[in-house]
Write a protein that holds these residues in place. Structure first.
Motif, PDB file in Angstrom:
ATOM      1  N   MET A 199       0.835  -1.195   0.000  1.00  0.00           N
ATOM      2  CA  MET A 199       0.000   0.000   0.000  1.00  0.00           C
ATOM      3  C   MET A 199       0.874   1.252   0.000  1.00  0.00           C
ATOM      4  N   MET A 200       0.424   2.268  -0.717  1.00  0.00           N
ATOM      5  CA  MET A 200       1.176   3.515  -0.812  1.00  0.00           C
ATOM      6  C   MET A 200       0.269   4.703  -0.564  1.00  0.00           C
ATOM      7  N   SER A 201       0.877   5.801  -0.143  1.00  0.00           N
ATOM      8  CA  SER A 201       0.134   7.040   0.019  1.00  0.00           C
ATOM      9  C   SER A 201      -0.506   7.417  -1.313  1.00  0.00           C
ATOM     10  N   SER A 202      -1.766   7.793  -1.257  1.00  0.00           N
ATOM     11  CA  SER A 202      -2.499   8.121  -2.475  1.00  0.00           C
ATOM     12  C   SER A 202      -1.856   9.276  -3.227  1.00  0.00           C
ATOM     13  N   ASN A 203      -1.327  10.271  -2.499  1.00  0.00           N
ATOM     14  CA  ASN A 203      -0.710  11.415  -3.181  1.00  0.00           C
ATOM     15  C   ASN A 203       0.571  11.005  -3.904  1.00  0.00           C
ATOM     16  N   LEU A 204       1.267   9.973  -3.407  1.00  0.00           N
ATOM     17  CA  LEU A 204       2.464   9.469  -4.077  1.00  0.00           C
ATOM     18  C   LEU A 204       2.089   8.842  -5.412  1.00  0.00           C
ATOM     19  N   ILE A 205       0.976   8.119  -5.438  1.00  0.00           N
ATOM     20  CA  ILE A 205       0.494   7.505  -6.671  1.00  0.00           C
ATOM     21  C   ILE A 205       0.089   8.583  -7.663  1.00  0.00           C
TER      22      ILE A 205
END
Length: 213
Positions: A199-205
């Motif tokens: 899982m990754m931070s949405s803003n990073l995606i």
């Protein structure tokens, strides 16, 4: 994710060679079953930096392995004394990021997520990358091969709240919205399930998509 048989140095060596063959930059291992002394032996061959939360002879233990070729400078490390998670913040390729490796228990998962969430929030610096064996399904309908279990509803709700509070996205599900693929088989329930996540931070995606465009 790999499981390591305690005290089996041959298997340990094979796992490290396998990860090297993949040109792995960052590896996160759960359920290593390695104590403090044994966990240090993971730092060999291609591994330049090692961060571990050791476990016992037959349970727990997580480690983050970073390649010698991957520029990373840690700024803070939070180690769980029970071998359930490790949180490492620092500079990865000149970008601030927080890496989390977690191994949830197979009972009381909701309590684990509720406790881990504020711990990560207090420790994080920059976007999050969380990898782990969560021993839970996020969506019982598509993440389990059989009918949902009675406990799935509450645990799945807790996992989704964990994601929402930290602003993280299940990367595999984002790329494969309708695919049924599993990472674990339960003989007790005669079913397959997807319990391992990145899982990754949405803003990073969003930033990555914007850069690609």
């Amino acid at each position: 994710k790999e499981r390591i048989i305690p005290h089996n140095q041959i298997l340990l060596h094979k796992i490290l060679l396998y990860l090297k063959s993949l040109n792995c930059d960052i590896a996160m291992l759960q359920e290593t079953h390695l104590n403090v002394t044994e966990a240090k032996k993971l730092r060999q061959n291609w591994v330049g930096q090692l961060f571990s939360s050791p476990g016992g002879k037959a349970s727990r233990g997580v480690s983050i392995l970073i390649s010698k070729n991957m520029p990373f400078k840690s700024s803070s490390v939070h180690v769980d004394q029970e071998g359930r998670y490790i949180i490492v913040s620092g500079w990865l390729q000149n970008e601030k990021v927080t890496l989390v490796n977690a191994y949830a228990p197979n009972i009381l998962q909701s309590k684990f997520f509720a406790s881990l969430c504020p711990t990560i929030a207090r420790s994080m610096e920059g976007p999050l990358i969380i990898v782990g064996d969560f021993n839970s399904v996020c969506d019982p309908i598509v993440d389990r091969s059989s009918q949902p279990l009675p406990s799935d509803k509450n645990i799945s709700t807790a996992l989704r709240e964990f994601q929402s509070e930290l602003g993280i996205t299940d990367i595999w599900r984002l790329v494969h919205p309708d695919v049924r693929e599993y990472s674990f088989y339960s003989g007790a329930h005669n079913s397959y399930s997807r319990i391992d996540y990145i899982m990754m931070s949405s803003n990073l995606i969003q930033n990555r998509h914007a850069g690609a465009g």
